[in-house]
Each structure stands twice: as C-alpha cells, then as structure tokens.
Design a protein around this motif. Sequence first.
Motif: not given
Length: 186
Positions: A88-90, A137-143, A146-150, A159-169
């Motif tokens: 789920l990159q890009g 986690g996952s979220i259902t929008k249709g049938a 969809e994966r939700v990865l944090i 204290g500097s950081g990065t939050a990365t989210v990968n999701c099908d949507d």
Amino acid sequence: SVIRRVRINPPKAGGVKVTGLTEIAELAPNASATMQINVDAGASTREAKLDVRTGAGTYSATLSLPLEETIRPSAMSVDNFVSAAKALQGFNEGKGKFTLGSGGFERVPTTVLETVNVMPVTSEAAWQDEGEGKWAGSITKGAMPERVLITVSADKSTGSGTATVNCDDAMITAALVGVLKKALSA
C-alpha cells in the motif's frame, strides 16, 4: 418556553445501535443537557439517524461519526503488517511530521488508540525501546473491508516524529494523517 420530556430514540433500521440514551425531564430556554451515548454504526455507515421527541412533537436528527471512529480494530502479525504496508505504498500512503509536547513520547501509544479505533500490532514496550509503533484496523465502505495501517515513529530526545498511514482508500489515508498529526502534536 420550557421543553418537556425530551427523548432521543435510536434508529429502527440500518444496523445502527445506540445505547445510553436517557430522557431529559425538562429543558429551559437557552439551556443545554449533556449525556454520554455509545453508537455502533455497523460496518458501512458514518451517520446515525435519530428521532428527537418532545411533548411538542418529533424532530429528525443526524449524528455524523468521525472517520477515525468508524474503523474496526484488526489483529495482525508484524510480518503481515509490513507486507501489507509495502503493498500500500505510493498513492495509498500518507505521511505527516509532528513534534511531541513535553512528556508526549511515553503517551504516543495511548494517544493513537484514543484517536483512531485500531489495534496495536507492536507492544508498548517496543515503542519505549525503539520509538516506533504499528497499529492496524479496517473500514468497510463497500463490499470489502479496506485495510488501515498506521506507523508512528518519534525521536525520544527531540520529540520529532512521523505518522505514516497506509490504506486501500487514498482519501482515508489523507484524512487520517491529518487527524493523527493534530492529536500527536497536542
């Protein structure tokens, strides 16, 4: 004039369950009342339609649920998480930089869980040792769900950081990055 017998009735259809609703005996002009309720919107909706009934009549209301509350926690191994995140990159990946407040490093795992309805993939001890945590986690929008990865990483000293989210949507990805940045910067 005073409004009497204010009742909020849960929806009768749509799979939405609302608990914790209590009747308000009376409400004076310009007054407000607060109650804590639990809403289970089911797997495919972001809003709950309610009826507000008073002694004077019935009114329709819609309770909009924030995206981060509609995610369902998902159990996942670290290996499966890493593999799914690579897939789920890009376009399906979003990153946001943040700076933690004083004492914020230790609270990051709790902050993520209080902000987004996800399940830890890595332990809180791993966070304290490595400064990186993963949640799924996952979220259902249709049938299909969809994966939700944090992934959150932070330097304990700066204290500097990065939050990365990968999701099908990709739209969900962008929205959740903003929510996490705000929560982690607070």
